[in-house]
Every structure is written in structure tokens, then in C-alpha cells.
Design an enzyme around this catalytic site. Structure first.
Site, PDB file in Angstrom:
ATOM      1  CE  LYS A 207      20.178  -5.748  27.552  1.00 43.29           C
ATOM      2  NZ  LYS A 207      20.297  -7.185  27.265  1.00 43.29           N
ATOM      3  NE  ARG A 238      26.931  -8.345  27.306  1.00 43.86           N
ATOM      4  CZ  ARG A 238      26.510  -7.163  26.872  1.00 43.86           C
ATOM      5  NH1 ARG A 238      25.476  -6.578  27.453  1.00 43.86           N
ATOM      6  NH2 ARG A 238      27.127  -6.547  25.879  1.00 43.86           N
TER       7      ARG A 238
HETATM    8  N1  PMM Z   1      22.733  -7.720  25.653  1.00 44.17           N
HETATM    9  C1  PMM Z   1      23.351  -6.884  24.806  1.00 44.17           C
HETATM   10  C2  PMM Z   1      24.512  -7.276  24.112  1.00 44.17           C
HETATM   11  N2  PMM Z   1      25.034  -8.498  24.287  1.00 44.17           N
HETATM   12  N3  PMM Z   1      24.958 -10.612  25.287  1.00 44.17           N
HETATM   13  C3  PMM Z   1      24.340 -11.489  26.107  1.00 44.17           C
HETATM   14  N4  PMM Z   1      24.844 -12.737  26.252  1.00 44.17           N
HETATM   15  N5  PMM Z   1      23.220 -11.157  26.808  1.00 44.17           N
HETATM   16  C4  PMM Z   1      22.635  -9.929  26.699  1.00 44.17           C
HETATM   17  O1  PMM Z   1      21.593  -9.691  27.345  1.00 44.17           O
HETATM   18  C5  PMM Z   1      23.242  -8.977  25.825  1.00 44.17           C
HETATM   19  C6  PMM Z   1      24.432  -9.371  25.132  1.00 44.17           C
HETATM   20  C7  PMM Z   1      22.790  -5.513  24.603  1.00 44.17           C
HETATM   21  O2  PMM Z   1      23.125  -4.676  25.653  1.00 44.17           O
HETATM   22  P1  PMM Z   1      24.287  -3.535  25.580  1.00 44.17           P
HETATM   23  O3  PMM Z   1      24.065  -2.785  24.296  1.00 44.17           O
HETATM   24  O4  PMM Z   1      24.047  -2.745  26.803  1.00 44.17           O
HETATM   25  O5  PMM Z   1      25.618  -4.200  25.561  1.00 44.17           O
END
Ligand code: PMM
Length: 251
Positions: A207, A238
Site C-alpha cells: 500500500k 494479508r
Molecule cells: N485491503 C484490500 C482489500 N481487501 N481486506 C482486508 N481484510 N484488509 C485489507 O486491508 C484489505 C482487504 C485492498 O488491497 P488490494 O487491492 O491490494 O487487495
């Protein structure tokens, strides 16, 4: 600490450039993550990148369900990254065993009751609004106190809807309605999020607040952060790349 591998089945994902946007590529990446020792594969069909447009329910289901069906045949533990109760239910029927709702039940009034009925673990993330509006909502008195209090509200709502205490996981929502300073303040005080008393998931992978001029630098910063979080009682991270995180956790 567990490693949740990100599998975004979206053409516009900011972090993986949409490379896994078709079924074959998504399944191949999922199998690779299984071989790398991933603990949970988080499959999502809707980008939550700041400014992103929403996708329809039909499109979200069409992107994710075939991939879930296929990867669950290979024994993977799968979470469905969705704000929609209908998508969550279809995903659980297809083999997903965890619901990851970035809205913590705020985006779809049916979500919490659906999660309660399906009796699967439910991840409630701190969230203040959809991607198009979240940048304007990054205003806090004390970000850690405010996030804890808003997470507590979501915990209450989840318990009231019938989600069992043992099925609830919380996430401070790094990058969601938060400026860089807010994200770092939360990370610096992650022990206070852990002290709420539920398993904590942290999604900071690649991020923007991590800084760095290239994706490679952000990836290095992500791995450093995983190392740091591994001693804080956080339940899972994650992340996009599984192997380097498994390595840093076992070293
Ligand atoms: N961040 C993204 C998408 N889903 N779910 C959870 N639980 N926590 C997060 O920080 C989160 C998520 C966005 O990131 P991406 O686009 O890189 O998947």
C-alpha cells in the site's frame, strides 16, 4: 502468524496490475500460493482501490466463484473478499470457508445475518465508506482511539446479528479512509487493536503509505512490516507474495 495470500480476480487491481484477471491465471496463481505454503487464499472480484468504481453483483460472482470452486478442490482454505451477502453466500457454497468483508457489515444490510447463518468465520474491517468517497473521510481525533471505537461498534453489530464470538476476526483497515500518518499510528499501536480481544488481520501489502519509488521497494517494506508484526500477537497478514513472507516468518 498466518499468511493470507491475495488473489484479486479484477482487471483493475492496483497492486498486481490485473495480471490475474482471468480464470486460468487466477487458478495458476492460487496453485502456486498453495505450493508456497499459503494458509488462506483471499479471493476478491471487486477492487477497493481508492476511487475505484463498484462492479455488479453478477460480475463479482462470475469472476470469483469458478476460481473458488477450482481451488477448493485442491484443499485450499479460501476467504471471499466481498461486501455483498449474496456473493459471500455463493462463495461459501462453492467452497470458501471465511468471509472477508472490508465494510464490516456496513455496505450490505444482509451481510451480518448471512454470515451468522452460514456459521463461517467473519472478518470485520474498519471502514468508513466506498472507494469513491473514502479519501474525504480520513479525519480523526485520535486515529487509534477512533478506529478501536468504530471496530467495537461493528463487533457489537456482528454479535447482535448472531455471529458467534469465536467466529469473529477484526482488521484495522490499513489504507481505508486513512492517510499515511494514520496507517503508521495504527501499526505503532497494533497491540491496542490486539487487546480488543479478537484475532487481528493486517492488510498493508504494497500500500502507498509504505513509501518507496517502485513496487519492489514497497514489497521490501511489506516484508519488513510482516517481520515486525510477527511479534505483536497479530493473527494474520494479508499479502501479495506468499513465499518471502513465509520465509521471513520461519527465519
Ligand atoms: N485491503 C484490500 C482489500 N481487501 N481486506 C482486508 N481484510 N484488509 C485489507 O486491508 C484489505 C482487504 C485492498 O488491497 P488490494 O487491492 O491490494 O487487495
Amino acid at each position: 502468524m498466518l499468511v493470507m495470500g491475495i488473489l484479486n480476480v479484477t482487471p483493475d487491481s492496483f497492486a498486481d496490475g490485473g495480471r490475474h484477471n482471468d480464470f486460468e491465471a487466477a487458478v495458476a496463481r492460487g496453485l502456486e500460493m498453495i505450493a508456497e505454503g499459503v494458509d488462506i487464499i483471499d479471493i476478491g472480484g471487486e477492487s477497493t482501490r481508492p476511487g475505484a468504481e463498484r462492479v455488479s453483483e453478477a460480475e463479482e460472482i462470475a469472476r470469483t466463484i469458478p476460481v473458488i470452486t477450482e481451488l477448493s478442490k485442491h484443499g485450499a482454505t479460501i476467504s471471499i473478499d466481498t461486501m455483498r451477502a449474496s456473493t459471500a453466500e455463493a462463495a461459501v457454497k462453492a467452497g470458501a470457508s471465511i468471509i472477508n468483508d472490508v465494510s464490516g457489515g456496513l455496505a450490505d444490510v444482509a451481510m451480518l445475518q448471512t454470515a451468522a447463518r452460514l456459521q463461517v468465520p467473519y472478518i470485520a474491517m474498519h471502514w468508513r465508506g466506498h472507494s469513491k468517497e473514502m479519501n474525504s473521510k480520513a479525519t480523526y481525533g485520535d486515529v487509534v482511539i477512533d478506529v478501536i471505537s468504530e471496530l467495537n461498534e461493528r463487533i457489537e453489530a456482528a454479535l447482535d446479528a448472531g455471529i458467534h464470538r469465536d467466529k469473529l476476526i477484526i482488521d484495522p483497515g490499513i489504507g481505508f479512509a486513512k492517510e499515511a500518518e494514520h496507517n503508521w499510528a495504527i501499526i505503532d499501536s497494533i497491540d491496542r487493536i490486539v487487546a480488543i480481544g479478537y484475532p487481528v488481520l493486517v492488510g498493508a501489502s504494497r500500500k502507498r503509505f509504505l513509501g518507496g519509488d517502485s513496487p519492489d521497494e514497497r514489497e521490501q517494506a511489506t516484508i519488513e512490516l510482516t517481520k515486525r508484526l510477527s511479534t505483536t500477537g497479530v493473527w494474520a497478514v494479508r499479502v501479495h507474495s506468499v513465499k518471502p513472507h513465509k520465509e521471513v516468518l520461519s527465519s
